[in-house]
Design an enzyme around this catalytic site. Structure first.
Site, PDB file in Angstrom:
ATOM      1  N   GLU A 141     -38.256  33.186 -52.246  1.00  0.00           N
ATOM      2  CA  GLU A 141     -37.553  34.451 -52.477  1.00  0.00           C
ATOM      3  C   GLU A 141     -36.025  34.305 -52.416  1.00  0.00           C
ATOM      4  OE1 GLU A 141     -38.999  36.736 -53.781  1.00  0.00           O
ATOM      5  OE2 GLU A 141     -41.001  37.044 -52.975  1.00  0.00           O
TER       6      GLU A 141
ATOM      7  N   HIS B  81     -37.203  39.578 -45.015  1.00  0.00           N
ATOM      8  CA  HIS B  81     -38.361  39.999 -45.808  1.00  0.00           C
ATOM      9  C   HIS B  81     -39.622  39.671 -45.016  1.00  0.00           C
ATOM     10  CE1 HIS B  81     -41.480  40.386 -48.681  1.00  0.00           C
ATOM     11  NE2 HIS B  81     -41.659  39.086 -48.807  1.00  0.00           N
TER      12      HIS B  81
ATOM     13  N   HIS C 225     -44.067  41.085 -44.124  1.00  0.00           N
ATOM     14  CA  HIS C 225     -45.251  41.801 -44.613  1.00  0.00           C
ATOM     15  C   HIS C 225     -45.857  42.603 -43.458  1.00  0.00           C
ATOM     16  CE1 HIS C 225     -45.898  38.257 -47.692  1.00  0.00           C
ATOM     17  NE2 HIS C 225     -44.823  38.968 -47.952  1.00  0.00           N
TER      18      HIS C 225
ATOM     19  N   HIS D  52     -46.819  44.281 -51.958  1.00  0.00           N
ATOM     20  CA  HIS D  52     -46.273  43.055 -51.423  1.00  0.00           C
ATOM     21  C   HIS D  52     -45.830  43.159 -49.948  1.00  0.00           C
ATOM     22  CE1 HIS D  52     -43.155  39.603 -52.190  1.00  0.00           C
ATOM     23  NE2 HIS D  52     -43.786  39.474 -51.043  1.00  0.00           N
TER      24      HIS D  52
HETATM   25 ZN   LIG Z   1     -43.441  38.226 -49.407  1.00  0.00          ZN
END
Ligand SMILES: [Zn+2]
Length: 215
Positions: A78, A97, A99, A160
């Site tokens: 990413e 970032h 989840h 995501h």
């Molecule tokens: Zn991810």
């Protein structure tokens, strides 16, 4: 000295990785963290490493404008997304970032966190928009996220996960934690059958309390 602050930031990133993993906001090798350095360089977590076991020397340096990589290993998939944010937000020095399960459930359902239910959420975020789906690691995802974060400090990524930014890494991590609590609180309130929305006048008062309305 410069290298001292870089070392300190590398240690901060490993601590942040452990915190995200211990709090259950990332699984296995998921998630990525970056911090802006002086002179157009960014420190970023490597691809394929568990954030709970990350070591300072594994963190890579990537050039903000030409993508040059300094260090052994492969930077996070990413990376384009992180760099796109630093380019459009000079006030941002850290990007996280993850989840987080509840927030990711909202993202999978295509529901932005915009319901005015929690006062702290409004003061902290204003609202948390939903970025439309794009394949992880692509320039298209980077573009869409940068667009959403022009005037927000957090967003859900459809199907995501979530992304937060901060002036410091501590702030970006804190916002990820707060984002997940918002999603979890909303989920539980809805399970009880009702999430009472604040009145328009109260929402206006809370928006006025925001320290920086752009953020
Ligand atoms: Zn991810």
């Amino acid at each position: 000295m410069k290298w001292e602050s870089e070392l300190r930031l590398r240690q901060e990133i490993t601590k942040a990785g452990r915190r995200l993993w211990q709090d259950g906001l990332v699984a296995h090798t998921d998630g990525n963290i970056s911090v802006r350095l002086d002179g157009d360089w960014v420190l970023i977590t490597p691809s394929g490493v568990n954030k709970g076991a990350l070591k300072p020397y594994q963190i890579l340096k990537v050039h903000l404008h030409n993508g040059e990589v300094d260090g052994n290993g492969k930077p996070s998939v990413e990376t384009p997304l992180h760099l796109a944010i630093y380019r459009i937000r000079p006030d941002v020095n850290a990007v996280v970032h993850a989840h987080p399960p509840y927030a990711t459930a909202f993202a999978a359902a295509g529901v932005a966190l915009t319901e005015p239910v929690f006062p702290e959420m409004i003061v902290r975020f204003g609202e948390i928009p939903l970025v439309p789906y794009a394949t992880p690691g692509t320039d298209r995802l980077a573009e869409l996220v940068a667009e959403a974060l022009q005037d927000h400090d957090a967003a859900l990524l459809q199907n995501h996960g979530a992304i937060t930014v901060g002036r410091t890494l501590e702030e970006a991590c804190g916002l990820m934690e707060a984002l997940e609590w918002t999603a979890k609180g909303l989920w539980l309130a809805k399970a009880l059958g009702n999430a009472i929305q604040l009145t328009p006048s109260e929402i206006a008062r809370l928006f006025a309390m925001r320290s920086n309305p752009v953020r």
